[in-house]
Design an enzyme around this catalytic site. Structure first.
Site, PDB file in Angstrom:
ATOM      1  N   ASP A   1       0.835  -1.198   0.000  1.00  0.00           N
ATOM      2  CA  ASP A   1       0.000   0.000   0.000  1.00  0.00           C
ATOM      3  C   ASP A   1       0.876   1.257   0.000  1.00  0.00           C
ATOM      4  O   ASP A   1       2.080   1.197   0.318  1.00  0.00           O
ATOM      5  CB  ASP A   1      -0.881  -0.041   1.259  1.00  0.00           C
TER       6      ASP A   1
ATOM      7  N   ASP B   1     -10.768   2.006  -3.431  1.00  0.00           N
ATOM      8  CA  ASP B   1     -11.354   1.689  -2.123  1.00  0.00           C
ATOM      9  C   ASP B   1     -12.870   1.679  -2.200  1.00  0.00           C
ATOM     10  O   ASP B   1     -13.538   1.177  -1.307  1.00  0.00           O
ATOM     11  CB  ASP B   1     -10.919   2.738  -1.087  1.00  0.00           C
TER      12      ASP B   1
HETATM   13  C1  DGJ Z   1      -5.798   2.038   1.825  1.00  0.00           C
HETATM   14  C2  DGJ Z   1      -6.172   0.813   1.051  1.00  0.00           C
HETATM   15  O1  DGJ Z   1      -6.663   1.151  -0.197  1.00  0.00           O
HETATM   16  C3  DGJ Z   1      -7.192   0.008   1.859  1.00  0.00           C
HETATM   17  O2  DGJ Z   1      -7.612  -1.095   1.121  1.00  0.00           O
HETATM   18  C4  DGJ Z   1      -6.564  -0.395   3.166  1.00  0.00           C
HETATM   19  O3  DGJ Z   1      -5.511  -1.275   2.926  1.00  0.00           O
HETATM   20  C5  DGJ Z   1      -6.086   0.831   3.912  1.00  0.00           C
HETATM   21  N1  DGJ Z   1      -5.252   1.664   3.094  1.00  0.00           N
HETATM   22  C6  DGJ Z   1      -5.342   0.436   5.159  1.00  0.00           C
HETATM   23  O4  DGJ Z   1      -4.760   1.484   5.790  1.00  0.00           O
END
Ligand code: DGJ
Length: 721
Positions: free
Chosen positions: A470, A540
């Site tokens: 990430d 997301d």
């Molecule tokens: C952003 C990501 O896109 C989410 O899926 C998740 O992993 C969060 N960060 C966790 O902090």
């Protein structure tokens, strides 16, 4: 096919299966001019068809000339590709042809992601351009793929002098053509609505997209296309460029007063200044150029084939990915071993194959205010330790994966307390603390080594088979305490080289691990990242309706096999909408497929559907991953329904996905003309329990039953009879 040089006329002709690209060496000085890019021209290049170019720029200017790699300061007042500053402070630059080389295969670009191909299917042309006075050489690289209608370009810039030069701009590609009422297509958006397709008339002046965030970003995308104003999925000219790079970029079209169009792409010159000492070389990342005479659909399929065959690497390149369940939306930071195992046990019963533990398993990470950088398992949460948890998951017959955010550090972390100078910051300036985190100065080797070693320690301690990498904030306060003042302008690019180096180390050291990139959803979804990870978390926002446009925009360029797509709980955590569980499954089927919900808590009826959905994934994923993609209807355009289909390469199988996003009163049932089928084959359409000839389905269309109520989705599976 391939590349030829007509020595007499000094013309290069580059041919793919259906396209030709022609350029020539002009006049005594040897400027490299662009002549043609478009539908394939038969035979050798015929100079009599080439418009004569008035190259009297020494008495006039170069604005009317189609240039291959324009430089700044010598009379081409459009957007340049290359700019320098010499030790004397001079900026004028005019590189001209010196020599060239044509060879089979395609060279790697050291340190950078790039498409690859062996000698059997690719030919490369290197043209050396030189400005002897400035002491600069630009080596232009063109690679032509024989099996795909794509040409890649990059540039090596060399200082051939003994004195330093400052490279202040180094774009990778330029295309100069005459305007023909073009529209310009870009992908724009924000967090939660990435890559929405934007089409507008190309007016006079400069239009385009860029990033100055240090990542390719949610807001814009390193893609640009010029299309005839009447271009559709099936018709019209399309000239597209996509950047194999994940940092700052610019992609621009400039329509000039004399109705020429210049399209350029490369590293954004914002805060870019690369010092080249005598003998040193800078490599500009690769641009993929695709021309389609058959509209956007053909462009899409060309990119998909190129990326599936010549960009994505590793064990998972061509195989089905495990159906995963990720605990982020299920638990956020509130989890422990028992909760995770309960989720895994229930998930296993329904055919889910891998548990992924997201943010929060390490250090003092009970919320997003602390602990990034402390990559040590938190045994208060992961009771019994990581190995115990992973072994238990494996005993269930499931794989195990975990989340990292390697490029970041929180001020409240052991790492920051030990090495405050490892985070980007300008001394004495209070920097941005987005999500309470800072960006690590990855340009420092000791930082990269720390990250690698701490990740490797965790990965070696248990049977981890998947990583979600990430990256949750843009770069700010970009200053490195380990670089001198005259190299601070190198940081943005050095940062990307460092990320690439680290991901390469991870994939080489742990080749069995499936890597998925992510950046606050789809904030770094680009071809650069695809070179390291065969899949990327798309957004997301997993709301089934919003995903229609996000996935449509993503699939405009990227293969469905790369699109991270999950079924999540409702009301949706991003937008609060409730959609049928079935629809969420059908929408996620367009991607890698997985779940992100607490399977122990959801409604019993929904839980039961998971077994059906996982079976559906296994039934269709080979087709979805490998097939040809056809966009049939766009919810973002018609505001009613969405429809795409995937057809197997042998045309014997197809899957049509239809989503009725919004019901409209007094409208007839949609009749959707299918595409990509064989006119000579009849197809059994299982939902209709009828066999229908391919030409009927493509010309008369598929009659879709419109249902009362929003958010309904349906699949139509076609098999050759
Ligand atoms: C952003 C990501 O896109 C989410 O899926 C998740 O992993 C969060 N960060 C966790 O902090």
């Amino acid at each position: 096919m391939g590349i030829i040089f007509n020595e007499k006329e000094r013309i290069f002709k580059l041919d793919t299966k259906d396209t030709s690209y022609i350029m020539g060496i002009e006049g005594d000085l040897g400027h490299l001019v662009h002549i043609y890019y478009g539908k394939k021209l038969k035979g050798d290049s015929n100079p009599s068809y080439i418009p004569s170019i008035n190259f009297s720029h020494k008495i006039w200017f170069m604005d009317g000339c189609a240039m291959e790699y324009p430089a700044g300061g010598c009379g081409d007042f459009r957007e340049h590709c290359i700019e320098i500053r010499t030790e004397d402070g001079y900026t004028a630059l005019e590189p001209v042809y010196v020599s060239h080389d044509i060879y089979k295969g395609k060279p790697l670009l050291p340190g950078l992601p790039a498409t690859f191909a062996d000698e059997s299917c690719c030919t490369t042309l290197e043209i050396v351009m030189r400005d002897a006075l400035a002491g600069v050489e630009a080596v232009l690289l063109y690679s032509v793929f024989e099996d795909t209608d794509a040409i890649t370009r990059s540039v090596k810039i060399r200082n051939i002098d003994s004195r330093d030069i400052m490279l202040t701009k180094a774009l990778s590609a330029c295309l100069d053509i005459t305007n023909d009422d073009y529209d310009i297509i870009t992908l724009n958006g924000a967090w939660g609505r990435e890559r929405s397709i934007q089409r507008q008339k190309l007016g006079y002046g400069r239009s385009g997209v860029f990033s100055e965030r240090g990542v390719s970003g949610h807001q814009n995308h390193p893609f640009i296309a010029l299309v005839s104003d009447n271009a559709t999925q099936k018709t019209g000219d399309v000239y597209a460029m996509n950047f194999v790079y994940s940092g700052n970029y610019e992609a621009q079209c400039e329509r000039t007063s004399n109705d020429m169009v210049r399209m350029v792409m490369g590293i954004n010159p914002y805060d870019f200044a690369w010092k080249l000492s005598g003998g040193q070389e800078f490599i500009a990342p690769e641009v993929v150029m695709v021309y389609s005479a058959e509209g956007l659909g053909k462009m899409t399929r060309t990119f998909h084939d190129l990326y599936r065959n010549h960009l994505i690497r590793g064990r998972y390149k061509d195989i089905k990915r495990p159906i995963l369940i990720n605990n982020w939306e299920a638990t956020y930071f509130d989890f422990d071993t028992d909760k995770l195992l309960a989720i895994a046990k229930e998930a296993k019963k329904h055919g889910i194959e891998m548990l992924v533990v997201d943010d929060g398993w390490f250090g003092n990470r009970f919320d997003d205010n602390r602990a990034l950088g402390d990559w040590v398992v938190n045994e208060e949460k992961i009771k019994g330790g990581l190995k115990y948890l992973v072994d238990e998951v494996n005993k269930l017959g499931m794989k195990f994966g975990m989340w990292f955010e390697p490029e970041m550090v929180c001020p409240d972390s052991d790492l920051y307390r030990a090495h405050p100078d490892w985070a980007f910051h300008v001394p004495n300036r209070e920097g941005a603390r987005a999500r309470n985190q800072m960006v690590l100065d990855m340009t420092r080797k000791e930082v990269r080594d720390y990250i690698f070693d701490s990740m490797a320690k965790v990965l070696n301690s248990a049977n981890v088979e998947y990583i979600k990498w990430d990256m949750n904030r843009a770069l700010t306060d970009v200053a490195s305490l380990s670089l001198p003042a005259d190299r601070q302008g190198e940081i943005y690019h050095r940062y990307m080289l460092a990320v690439y180096e680290l991901q390469e180390r991870i994939v080489q050291e742990f080749p069995h691990i499936l890597l998925e990139n992510c950046s606050s959803g789809g904030g770094r979804y680009d071809p650069g990242m695809l070179y390291y990870s065969p899949q990327i978390w798309c957004s997301d926002n997993a709301d089934a309706i919003d995903r229609l446009s996000i996935q449509e925009g993503t699939a405009l360029i990227y293969p469905l096999s790369t699109m991270g797509a999950h079924v999540t709980d409702c009301p949706n955590h991003s937008v609060g909408r409730t959609t049928p569980f079935e629809t969420r499954g059908i929408v996620a089927l367009a991607g890698t497929f997985g779940y992100e919900l607490d399977v122990t808590k959801i409604d019993e009826k929904e839980r039961e559907q998971i077994s059906e959905q996982t079976k559906m994934f296994h039934k269709y994923n080979d087709l979805v991953r490998n097939g040809d993609y056809y966009r049939l209807a766009s919810y973002s355009l018609n505001h009613r329904y969405d429809c795409y289909m995937v057809v197997s390469k042998d045309k014997k199988e197809a899957l049509v996905t239809y989503v009725q996003a919004r019901t409209v009163a007094a409208m007839p049932d949609p009749v959707i003309k299918l595409d990509g089928l064989s006119e000579d084959i009849s197809y059994y359409v299982d939902e209709l329990e009828r066999t229908i000839p391919g030409d009927v389905l493509m010309n008369m269309g598929l009659f879709v039953k419109y249902e009362h109520g929003d958010y309904k989705a349906r699949l139509y599976h076609l098999t050759a009879r």
